[in-house]
Design an enzyme around this catalytic site. Structure first.
Site, PDB file in Angstrom:
ATOM      1  N   GLU A   1       0.845  -1.205   0.000  1.00 27.48           N
ATOM      2  CA  GLU A   1       0.000   0.000   0.000  1.00 27.48           C
ATOM      3  C   GLU A   1       0.873   1.244   0.000  1.00 27.48           C
ATOM      4  O   GLU A   1       2.047   1.177   0.337  1.00 27.48           O
ATOM      5  CB  GLU A   1      -0.819   0.077   1.302  1.00 27.48           C
ATOM      6  CG  GLU A   1      -1.735  -1.051   1.535  1.00 27.48           C
ATOM      7  CD  GLU A   1      -2.305  -1.017   2.953  1.00 27.48           C
ATOM      8  OE1 GLU A   1      -1.989  -0.108   3.735  1.00 27.48           O
ATOM      9  OE2 GLU A   1      -3.068  -1.939   3.245  1.00 27.48           O
TER      10      GLU A   1
ATOM     11  N   LYS B   1       2.260   4.577   1.622  1.00 28.62           N
ATOM     12  CA  LYS B   1       2.390   5.117   2.977  1.00 28.62           C
ATOM     13  C   LYS B   1       2.044   6.597   2.881  1.00 28.62           C
ATOM     14  O   LYS B   1       2.838   7.413   2.420  1.00 28.62           O
ATOM     15  CB  LYS B   1       3.801   4.912   3.521  1.00 28.62           C
ATOM     16  CG  LYS B   1       3.905   5.356   4.963  1.00 28.62           C
ATOM     17  CD  LYS B   1       5.190   4.883   5.602  1.00 28.62           C
ATOM     18  CE  LYS B   1       5.196   5.142   7.091  1.00 28.62           C
ATOM     19  NZ  LYS B   1       4.974   6.539   7.477  1.00 28.62           N
TER      20      LYS B   1
ATOM     21  N   ASP C   1       1.404  10.387   3.739  1.00 28.54           N
ATOM     22  CA  ASP C   1       2.136  11.275   4.631  1.00 28.54           C
ATOM     23  C   ASP C   1       1.169  12.289   5.252  1.00 28.54           C
ATOM     24  O   ASP C   1       0.990  13.388   4.748  1.00 28.54           O
ATOM     25  CB  ASP C   1       3.244  11.987   3.840  1.00 28.54           C
ATOM     26  CG  ASP C   1       4.308  12.535   4.756  1.00 28.54           C
ATOM     27  OD1 ASP C   1       4.240  12.259   5.969  1.00 28.54           O
ATOM     28  OD2 ASP C   1       5.202  13.227   4.261  1.00 28.54           O
TER      29      ASP C   1
ATOM     30  N   TYR D   1      -6.739   2.300   6.312  1.00 28.64           N
ATOM     31  CA  TYR D   1      -5.848   1.205   5.924  1.00 28.64           C
ATOM     32  C   TYR D   1      -5.866   0.021   6.893  1.00 28.64           C
ATOM     33  O   TYR D   1      -5.071  -0.904   6.742  1.00 28.64           O
ATOM     34  CB  TYR D   1      -4.420   1.708   5.759  1.00 28.64           C
ATOM     35  CG  TYR D   1      -3.902   2.461   6.964  1.00 28.64           C
ATOM     36  CD1 TYR D   1      -3.686   1.806   8.175  1.00 28.64           C
ATOM     37  CD2 TYR D   1      -3.641   3.825   6.900  1.00 28.64           C
ATOM     38  CE1 TYR D   1      -3.231   2.479   9.289  1.00 28.64           C
ATOM     39  CE2 TYR D   1      -3.187   4.520   8.008  1.00 28.64           C
ATOM     40  CZ  TYR D   1      -2.984   3.834   9.197  1.00 28.64           C
ATOM     41  OH  TYR D   1      -2.549   4.505  10.304  1.00 28.64           O
TER      42      TYR D   1
ATOM     43  N   LYS E   1      10.773   3.104   2.780  1.00 29.68           N
ATOM     44  CA  LYS E   1      10.710   4.557   2.596  1.00 29.68           C
ATOM     45  C   LYS E   1      11.496   5.029   1.374  1.00 29.68           C
ATOM     46  O   LYS E   1      12.505   4.437   1.006  1.00 29.68           O
ATOM     47  CB  LYS E   1      11.292   5.253   3.829  1.00 29.68           C
ATOM     48  CG  LYS E   1      10.681   4.805   5.134  1.00 29.68           C
ATOM     49  CD  LYS E   1       9.563   5.688   5.540  1.00 29.68           C
ATOM     50  CE  LYS E   1      10.126   6.885   6.234  1.00 29.68           C
ATOM     51  NZ  LYS E   1       9.329   7.383   7.320  1.00 29.68           N
TER      52      LYS E   1
ATOM     53  N   CYS F   1      19.237  38.285 -26.477  1.00 24.91           N
ATOM     54  CA  CYS F   1      18.597  38.383 -25.167  1.00 24.91           C
ATOM     55  C   CYS F   1      17.077  38.290 -25.331  1.00 24.91           C
ATOM     56  O   CYS F   1      16.502  39.031 -26.129  1.00 24.91           O
ATOM     57  CB  CYS F   1      18.971  39.713 -24.515  1.00 24.91           C
ATOM     58  SG  CYS F   1      17.983  40.072 -23.059  1.00 24.91           S
TER      59      CYS F   1
ATOM     60  N   CYS G   1      15.520  41.966 -24.550  1.00 22.41           N
ATOM     61  CA  CYS G   1      15.679  43.168 -25.368  1.00 22.41           C
ATOM     62  C   CYS G   1      16.192  42.874 -26.775  1.00 22.41           C
ATOM     63  O   CYS G   1      16.283  43.767 -27.604  1.00 22.41           O
ATOM     64  CB  CYS G   1      16.622  44.150 -24.677  1.00 22.41           C
ATOM     65  SG  CYS G   1      18.313  43.535 -24.602  1.00 22.41           S
TER      66      CYS G   1
ATOM     67  N   CYS H   1      23.843  39.520 -21.482  1.00 22.57           N
ATOM     68  CA  CYS H   1      23.226  40.431 -22.440  1.00 22.57           C
ATOM     69  C   CYS H   1      24.066  41.711 -22.378  1.00 22.57           C
ATOM     70  O   CYS H   1      24.333  42.226 -21.296  1.00 22.57           O
ATOM     71  CB  CYS H   1      21.785  40.710 -22.023  1.00 22.57           C
ATOM     72  SG  CYS H   1      21.102  42.213 -22.721  1.00 22.57           S
TER      73      CYS H   1
ATOM     74  N   CYS I   1      18.836  47.068 -20.947  1.00 27.63           N
ATOM     75  CA  CYS I   1      17.902  45.962 -21.164  1.00 27.63           C
ATOM     76  C   CYS I   1      16.806  46.003 -20.090  1.00 27.63           C
ATOM     77  O   CYS I   1      17.108  46.096 -18.897  1.00 27.63           O
ATOM     78  CB  CYS I   1      18.687  44.659 -21.089  1.00 27.63           C
ATOM     79  SG  CYS I   1      17.669  43.206 -20.924  1.00 27.63           S
TER      80      CYS I   1
HETATM   81  S1  IVH Z   1      -0.293   0.515   8.948  1.00 27.96           S
HETATM   82  C1  IVH Z   1       0.149  -1.328  13.090  1.00 27.96           C
HETATM   83  N1  IVH Z   1      -0.636   1.534   6.553  1.00 27.96           N
HETATM   84  O1  IVH Z   1       2.385   5.512   9.046  1.00 27.96           O
HETATM   85  C2  IVH Z   1       0.558  -0.661  11.842  1.00 27.96           C
HETATM   86  N2  IVH Z   1       0.200   2.940   8.269  1.00 27.96           N
HETATM   87  O2  IVH Z   1       4.320   4.509  11.583  1.00 27.96           O
HETATM   88  C3  IVH Z   1      -0.223   0.562  11.623  1.00 27.96           C
HETATM   89  N3  IVH Z   1       0.575   5.253   7.565  1.00 27.96           N
HETATM   90  O3  IVH Z   1       1.303   7.413  11.311  1.00 27.96           O
HETATM   91  C4  IVH Z   1       0.175   1.290  10.441  1.00 27.96           C
HETATM   92  N4  IVH Z   1      -0.071   4.992   5.490  1.00 27.96           N
HETATM   93  O4  IVH Z   1      -0.802   6.399  10.138  1.00 27.96           O
HETATM   94  C5  IVH Z   1      -0.232   1.751   7.823  1.00 27.96           C
HETATM   95  N5  IVH Z   1      -1.020   2.313   4.409  1.00 27.96           N
HETATM   96  C6  IVH Z   1      -0.634   2.525   5.665  1.00 27.96           C
HETATM   97  C7  IVH Z   1      -0.199   3.789   6.094  1.00 27.96           C
HETATM   98  C8  IVH Z   1       0.213   3.958   7.408  1.00 27.96           C
HETATM   99  C9  IVH Z   1       0.391   5.848   6.379  1.00 27.96           C
HETATM  100  C10 IVH Z   1       1.088   5.925   8.766  1.00 27.96           C
HETATM  101  C11 IVH Z   1       0.346   5.639  10.034  1.00 27.96           C
HETATM  102  C12 IVH Z   1       1.340   6.024  11.078  1.00 27.96           C
HETATM  103  C13 IVH Z   1       2.639   5.665  10.418  1.00 27.96           C
HETATM  104  C14 IVH Z   1       3.140   4.348  10.951  1.00 27.96           C
END
Ligand code: IVH
Length: 678
Positions: free
Chosen positions: A118, A120, A122, A234, A323, A417, A420, A435, A440
């Protein structure tokens, strides 16, 4: 009103609420709207109008009520029945493969594991509790077992259903369900929000995550309601239901079926190799996603296996977050153009497909000069990595040559340029193209913007856009023209108005009393930045002395070498520049001579080299830099044997270690403040 009337209105209202909830679900949960935004707004307005007319028919669960909650005094604690853990990070593919090896070992299997990969997101984590399908509470993560109760605020988030859907024939809704997800703001909404904030004079949010967190953790729900928050769910915590869930993938499907938004990008992957490929695809896709992600999360799909794996103190053993590298983002060069600076230097600029790098949207990056483009072999159409370290201007770090399609085109410097039309030349000893036309318009514009800038004359409200407009409309042609501007000329400019005209004229007037150092910097003499301007002002003591100083005199000033001294004498001996300075003085500029240095000040600072590291709390680094420069010291970026002093604020970096190793004097902020203000 007759009862009949009220009854039919009440039916209409119920129908509108049902429709709005349904279209919310199509839009946010399925990402497949059936209505245009305008049609949706029309429905919403119809409901709001009816409720206004018949306030007795307003119910607490009406979609219009998402904005109408009273502010809180403070947040109450919110307890997570099942702890909301965090994730273990994998910084590279190697660590991801190790995660997979551990999982297989613990599950005592040689076969490939089925994972769900999935995005992650932010943003910030939230948990929502539904009892028999009705939203009853919501909290932030906090320390994982207790967070803040943000129920009221969460109810203002449009994509959050207050009631879960269940279709006829579905198993009954869970008696108790805690869903976990991430609240976030889309990139375009983040930019809009920051624009609004800057118009109102409020400080911008550093990145979309801070904007989302700041918006959710508001005591006044009306503020949260006005922010375009989104959410993707999630996972689940507490789950009391007749229906058994056996895989994570099925859980996500179920959440979606109940009307909870789930990110559509998740993928079932057989084996860790497939999950790693998913990550690699995302590295490419990331720039085109409407929201920020900081990696991918890989989770064991089978819930029974998840239970067997269990968790460590802070993170589950069945998931890992892979990450992205933090300050480097991939994007594409859409075009390469040039920018004509105030000194006539023509700088190539890459126009990029906009990407967020460390919270800032990067749309363009300087390419410095033609040699740099050649060295990195940057072409129009290239996929490139862009980086931005700290406050540094974004740069194209490298071209991803493997992504070349053959359609990329090589950039050549224009011969004329673009501002100009004059000839563009490159002197043999220079890396830059220039230039040749001193008149200019781009150069004039650049010098006026520089003249008015914060470290120079500090004329508020005279930025790039206004200067361009004044020049285009021929309201000003030279720097001295600024001091001849009249109210009548400005107040009739479309979009300007009397108030802004008056404010601008006031700032211009106020700039007439100016320190020598600022004035010297404002003139824009080559090689004279704020530091050299301070040196000159302190050493010469008056404008007249600077103007007349011969080379030998200037060379005696510590910190000024041949090149700088040459540029200064060349500037002031040019009759056009001499006329400009005289004209400004005649228009009423009063240049204040610097105060002679007290013995205490002159004792330590002149000629010393100072490095700042870490964050200062009582002033910005720039202010601290100006302060020591005005005393004759020099501020540099890196620590070397030539450094005399390192000032270390909070969280100092490796510069402090280096200073200690080299035995250089170090001061903390408190000592520094005492030292500069004796
Ligand atoms: S699972 C027990 N899935 O990442 C595991 N976390 O350190 C629970 N986050 O702030 C996390 N996208 O909110 C999971 N697809 C995803 C996520 C996700 C973002 C965030 C979560 C938390 C941090 C985990």
């Amino acid at each position: 009103m007759s009862t009949m009337d009220e009854e039919s209105v009440s039916l209409k209202i119920a129908e509108l609420r049902r429709l709005i909830d349904y279209h919310n679900y199509r839009y946010y949960a399925l990402d497949d709207p059936e209505l245009s935004d305008a049609d949706y707004d029309r429905l919403f307005r119809q409901l709001a109008d009816l409720e206004k007319e018949y306030p007795q028919l307003v119910t607490v669960d009406s979609p219009t009520r998402r904005v109408g909650f009273a502010p809180l005094e403070k947040f109450s604690p919110f307890h997570h029945e099942v702890p909301l853990l965090s994730l273990e990070n994998a910084m590279n593919i190697q660590e991801t493969l190790e995660f997979d090896r551990r999982v297989r070992k613990l599950l005592a299997t040689e076969s490939e594991i089925e994972y769900v990969a999935e995005l992650k997101m932010d943003g910030l984590a939230v948990e929502l509790v539904y009892e028999n399908g009705v939203l009853t509470g919501a909290g932030t993560r906090g320390d994982g077992s207790t967070g803040e109760d943000v129920s009221t605020n969460v109810k203002t988030i449009r994509p959050v259903p207050w009631r879960l859907f269940s279709a006829p024939g579905d198993p009954p809704l869970p008696v108790r369900l805690a869903v976990r997800g991430e609240v976030f703001i889309e990139k375009k909404d983040f930019e809009k929000l920051n624009e609004q904030r800057s118009v109102r004079g409020e400080p911008p949010f550093a990145n979309p995550r801070n904007a989302a967190a700041g918006s959710l953790r508001q005591l006044d729900p009306a503020v949260t309601a006005a922010r375009p928050l989104r959410v993707f769910f999630y996972g689940i915590g507490t789950y009391e239901s007749q229906e058994e869930l056996t895989t994570h993938h099925a859980t996500l499907e179920r959440l979606k079926g109940w009307g909870l938004p789930v990110n559509p990008q998740s993928r079932l992957c057989l084996g860790i190799g497939a999950a790693v490929s998913y990550f690699e695809e995302l590295v490419e896709k990331r720039e085109y996603l409407p929201y920020e992600i900081d990696g991918v999360v890989i989770k064991v799909n089978d819930l029974a296996a998840q239970r067997r794996l269990g968790e460590k103190s802070r993170s589950p053993r069945w998931a890992v977050a892979l990450k992205f590298s933090p300050h480097e983002v991939q994007t594409h060069v859409l075009d390469i153009g040039v920018n004509v600076g105030r000194t006539g230097i023509i700088t190539p600029v890459a126009f990029l497909n906009p990407v967020l790098v460390g919270g800032v949207t990067v749309k363009r990056a300087t390419l410095h000069n033609i040699d740099e483009i050649g060295r990195k072999d940057i072409r129009v159409g290239d996929a490139v990595l862009v980086h931005r370290a700290g406050d540094v201007i974004p740069e194209v770090a490298e071209v991803i040559a493997s992504k070349r399609t053959g359609k990329e085109t090589v950039f050549t410097m224009p011969r004329q340029c673009p501002s100009c039309g004059a000839e563009v030349v490159r002197l043999p000893e220079e890396a830059f193209h220039r230039c040749v036309n001193r008149n200019c318009p781009a150069q004039i514009k650049g010098s006026i913007v520089h003249f008015a800038s914060r470290d120079a004359m500090d004329i508020n409200g005279l930025g790039d856009k206004i200067v361009s407009r004044f020049i285009d409309e021929k309201i000003i042609e030279t720097v001295p023209d600024l001091y001849r501007l009249r109210l009548e000329e400005l107040e009739h400019l479309p979009g300007f108005g009397e108030k802004s005209a008056r404010n601008l004229l006031q700032s211009i007037e106020a700039s007439k009393r100016i320190t020598l150092s600022r004035f010297l910097y404002a003139l824009g003499v080559s090689h004279v930045g704020t530091f050299v301007a301070d040196l000159l002002a302190n050493a010469c003591g008056s404008l007249e002395k600077v103007r007349c100083a011969p080379m030998e005199e200037l060379l005696k000033i510590r910190g000024i070498g041949e090149k700088v001294a040459g540029a200064i004498t060349a500037y002031f001996s040019n009759p056009q520049n001499a006329r400009l300075v005289d004209e400004l003085l005649a228009l009423g500029l009063q240049i204040e001579d610097p105060q002679p240095l007290s013995t205490a000040q002159s004792g330590f600072w002149p000629g010393k080299t100072v490095v700042f590291t870490g964050a200062l709390s009582s002033m910005s680094r720039q202010e601290a830099g100006r302060e020591v420069s005005s005393k004759g010291a020099r501020v540099t970026e890196s620590v070397s044997g030539k450094t005399d002093l390192v000032v270390a604020g909070a969280d100092p970096g490796s510069k402090l270690d280096k200073a200690r190793k080299l035995g250089i004097k170090v001061m903390d902020e408190e000592e520094f403040i005492r030292f500069i203000k004796p």
